[in-house]
Motif scaffolding. Structure first.
Motif, PDB file in Angstrom:
ATOM      1  N   ILE A  83       0.841  -1.195   0.000  1.00  0.00           N
ATOM      2  CA  ILE A  83       0.000   0.000   0.000  1.00  0.00           C
ATOM      3  C   ILE A  83       0.878   1.248   0.000  1.00  0.00           C
ATOM      4  O   ILE A  83       1.694   1.446   0.903  1.00  0.00           O
ATOM      5  CB  ILE A  83      -0.930   0.029   1.230  1.00  0.00           C
ATOM      6  N   ASN A  84       0.699   2.085  -1.018  1.00  0.00           N
ATOM      7  CA  ASN A  84       1.363   3.383  -1.113  1.00  0.00           C
ATOM      8  C   ASN A  84       0.286   4.448  -0.986  1.00  0.00           C
ATOM      9  O   ASN A  84      -0.568   4.582  -1.857  1.00  0.00           O
ATOM     10  CB  ASN A  84       2.091   3.501  -2.457  1.00  0.00           C
ATOM     11  N   THR A  85       0.315   5.205   0.109  1.00  0.00           N
ATOM     12  CA  THR A  85      -0.773   6.143   0.406  1.00  0.00           C
ATOM     13  C   THR A  85      -0.568   7.530  -0.193  1.00  0.00           C
ATOM     14  O   THR A  85      -1.473   8.365  -0.127  1.00  0.00           O
ATOM     15  CB  THR A  85      -0.954   6.306   1.925  1.00  0.00           C
ATOM     16  N   GLN A  86       0.614   7.812  -0.769  1.00  0.00           N
ATOM     17  CA  GLN A  86       0.888   9.158  -1.267  1.00  0.00           C
ATOM     18  C   GLN A  86       1.575   9.114  -2.632  1.00  0.00           C
ATOM     19  O   GLN A  86       2.536   9.823  -2.890  1.00  0.00           O
ATOM     20  CB  GLN A  86       1.766   9.927  -0.271  1.00  0.00           C
ATOM     21  N   TRP A  87       1.065   8.292  -3.494  1.00  0.00           N
ATOM     22  CA  TRP A  87       1.637   8.134  -4.827  1.00  0.00           C
ATOM     23  C   TRP A  87       1.432   9.400  -5.659  1.00  0.00           C
ATOM     24  O   TRP A  87       0.394  10.059  -5.583  1.00  0.00           O
ATOM     25  CB  TRP A  87       0.965   6.930  -5.489  1.00  0.00           C
ATOM     26  N   SER A  88       2.428   9.726  -6.476  1.00  0.00           N
ATOM     27  CA  SER A  88       2.363  10.956  -7.272  1.00  0.00           C
ATOM     28  C   SER A  88       1.467  10.838  -8.499  1.00  0.00           C
ATOM     29  O   SER A  88       1.103  11.846  -9.105  1.00  0.00           O
ATOM     30  CB  SER A  88       3.770  11.367  -7.728  1.00  0.00           C
ATOM     31  N   GLY A  89       1.140   9.617  -8.894  1.00  0.00           N
ATOM     32  CA  GLY A  89       0.287   9.432 -10.062  1.00  0.00           C
ATOM     33  C   GLY A  89       1.084   9.036 -11.289  1.00  0.00           C
ATOM     34  O   GLY A  89       2.218   8.589 -11.215  1.00  0.00           O
ATOM     35  N   TYR A  90       0.463   9.213 -12.443  1.00  0.00           N
ATOM     36  CA  TYR A  90       1.074   8.805 -13.704  1.00  0.00           C
ATOM     37  C   TYR A  90       1.871   9.947 -14.332  1.00  0.00           C
ATOM     38  O   TYR A  90       1.538  11.116 -14.168  1.00  0.00           O
ATOM     39  CB  TYR A  90      -0.003   8.348 -14.693  1.00  0.00           C
ATOM     40  N   ASN A  91       2.915   9.577 -15.054  1.00  0.00           N
ATOM     41  CA  ASN A  91       3.646  10.549 -15.857  1.00  0.00           C
ATOM     42  C   ASN A  91       2.831  10.887 -17.105  1.00  0.00           C
ATOM     43  O   ASN A  91       1.824  10.238 -17.403  1.00  0.00           O
ATOM     44  CB  ASN A  91       5.010   9.990 -16.259  1.00  0.00           C
ATOM     45  N   GLU A  92       3.267  11.886 -17.853  1.00  0.00           N
ATOM     46  CA  GLU A  92       2.541  12.311 -19.048  1.00  0.00           C
ATOM     47  C   GLU A  92       2.438  11.197 -20.085  1.00  0.00           C
ATOM     48  O   GLU A  92       1.478  11.149 -20.854  1.00  0.00           O
ATOM     49  CB  GLU A  92       3.217  13.542 -19.665  1.00  0.00           C
ATOM     50  N   ASP A  93       3.421  10.297 -20.121  1.00  0.00           N
ATOM     51  CA  ASP A  93       3.389   9.210 -21.093  1.00  0.00           C
ATOM     52  C   ASP A  93       2.596   8.003 -20.604  1.00  0.00           C
ATOM     53  O   ASP A  93       2.562   6.961 -21.262  1.00  0.00           O
ATOM     54  CB  ASP A  93       4.815   8.780 -21.471  1.00  0.00           C
ATOM     55  N   GLY A  94       1.952   8.124 -19.438  1.00  0.00           N
ATOM     56  CA  GLY A  94       1.141   7.050 -18.904  1.00  0.00           C
ATOM     57  C   GLY A  94       1.887   6.080 -18.019  1.00  0.00           C
ATOM     58  O   GLY A  94       1.284   5.161 -17.448  1.00  0.00           O
ATOM     59  N   TYR A  96       4.201   4.889 -14.654  1.00  0.00           N
ATOM     60  CA  TYR A  96       4.068   5.170 -13.228  1.00  0.00           C
ATOM     61  C   TYR A  96       5.150   6.149 -12.775  1.00  0.00           C
ATOM     62  O   TYR A  96       6.311   6.012 -13.146  1.00  0.00           O
ATOM     63  CB  TYR A  96       4.179   3.875 -12.418  1.00  0.00           C
ATOM     64  N   ALA A  97       4.775   7.135 -11.947  1.00  0.00           N
ATOM     65  CA  ALA A  97       5.756   8.057 -11.383  1.00  0.00           C
ATOM     66  C   ALA A  97       6.779   7.279 -10.568  1.00  0.00           C
ATOM     67  O   ALA A  97       6.506   6.178 -10.073  1.00  0.00           O
ATOM     68  CB  ALA A  97       5.060   9.095 -10.513  1.00  0.00           C
ATOM     69  N   ASP A  98       7.974   7.857 -10.420  1.00  0.00           N
ATOM     70  CA  ASP A  98       9.091   7.147  -9.815  1.00  0.00           C
ATOM     71  C   ASP A  98       8.839   6.693  -8.390  1.00  0.00           C
ATOM     72  O   ASP A  98       9.482   5.752  -7.914  1.00  0.00           O
ATOM     73  CB  ASP A  98      10.352   8.028  -9.843  1.00  0.00           C
ATOM     74  N   ASP A  99       7.923   7.335  -7.678  1.00  0.00           N
ATOM     75  CA  ASP A  99       7.681   6.954  -6.288  1.00  0.00           C
ATOM     76  C   ASP A  99       6.640   5.846  -6.144  1.00  0.00           C
ATOM     77  O   ASP A  99       6.082   5.650  -5.070  1.00  0.00           O
ATOM     78  CB  ASP A  99       7.257   8.180  -5.476  1.00  0.00           C
ATOM     79  N   TRP A 100       6.390   5.105  -7.218  1.00  0.00           N
ATOM     80  CA  TRP A 100       5.334   4.090  -7.178  1.00  0.00           C
ATOM     81  C   TRP A 100       5.582   3.047  -6.093  1.00  0.00           C
ATOM     82  O   TRP A 100       4.650   2.526  -5.488  1.00  0.00           O
ATOM     83  CB  TRP A 100       5.172   3.407  -8.542  1.00  0.00           C
ATOM     84  N   GLN A 101       6.839   2.737  -5.795  1.00  0.00           N
ATOM     85  CA  GLN A 101       7.126   1.700  -4.808  1.00  0.00           C
ATOM     86  C   GLN A 101       7.576   2.274  -3.457  1.00  0.00           C
ATOM     87  O   GLN A 101       8.256   1.594  -2.687  1.00  0.00           O
ATOM     88  CB  GLN A 101       8.162   0.717  -5.335  1.00  0.00           C
TER      89      GLN A 101
END
Length: 231
Positions: A83-94, A96-101
């Motif tokens: 569970i990642n409670t503060q994920w940054s979301g997707y990059n412009e190319d779709g 996963y942002a680097d903080d996904w894990q």
């Protein structure tokens, strides 16, 4: 005039009612994950068993994680929920942002041991754990080398032993997290990994409260009524 007032009152009342329940929502993520980002182990979605399907995440009206349900056939234990409670979301190319894990929590279910598992990692008991600095464990077979949990050195005592809070009926695996205050009111990401990593699941959401959309509808209705009145 009275009819217009009643229409406006209904719109505003709906906005207020639903705004108070903006985060009481269910998110469903289809089985669209082969490997987690960076773990390019296999091009095949499923390698043997188990078969992992859609995942449904329920967030309560206060923005806390209520439950995670995953379609699983031929479940193999142990398995881990991240569970990642503060994920940054997707990059412009779709992607996963680097903080996904940047996982904040892990739910581990290690009992009973899978018949094909050697038990080398069974020293992490079933429970909910807080994660900070951690090291992955990796699948010993199936999707060999794919992350499937964390090492015993990565966790302390369990926040909860999860007794009675994990259920499986042969088709649906349910994690009941309603008794914990895991706030996911913003962006969140949840991953699921069986010990063999034969079929992975990863789903993230960028919730947008319905409040703004509903208020927008209310304002549109108000503008329409005002325009008719001045026409």
């Amino acid at each position: 005039m009275k009819k217009r007032f009643l229409i406006l009152l209904a719109l505003v009342s709906t906005c207020i009612f639903l705004a108070g329940n903006a985060f009481a929502v269910s998110y469903t993520f289809n089985d669209n994950t082969i490997n987690w980002p960076g773990f390019d182990i296999s091009p095949n979605d499923e390698i043997g068993t188990p078969h992992v399907g859609a995942m449904t995440v329920v967030v309560d009206d206060d923005g806390y994680l209520s439950s995670v349900s995953i379609e699983v056939e031929n479940r193999r234990i142990f398995d881990s929920l991240f569970i990642n409670t503060q994920w940054s979301g997707y990059n412009e190319d779709g992607s996963y942002a680097d903080d996904w894990q940047d996982w904040d929590y892990m739910v581990r279910d290690a009992e009973p041991a899978d018949a094909g598992f050697d038990g080398a990692q069974s020293d992490i008991a079933t429970g909910l754990y807080a994660l900070a600095d951690y090291e992955y464990t990796y699948a010993p077979q199936g999707r060999t080398g794919h992350a499937n949990g964390v090492t015993a050195d990565s966790v302390g005592d369990a926040i909860s032993d999860m007794a009675g809070l994990i259920s499986y009926d042969g088709a649906l695996l349910v994690y009941d997290l309603s008794s914990f205050e895991i706030l996911v009111g913003g962006n969140f990401l949840i991953g699921y990994a069986p010990w063999c990593a034969n079929d992975m699941q990863l789903g993230g959401a960028v919730p947008e409260p319905a409040t703004f959309a509903l208020l927008g509808l209310g304002l549109i209705g108000l503008a329409g009524i005002t325009r008719r009145k001045t026409a």
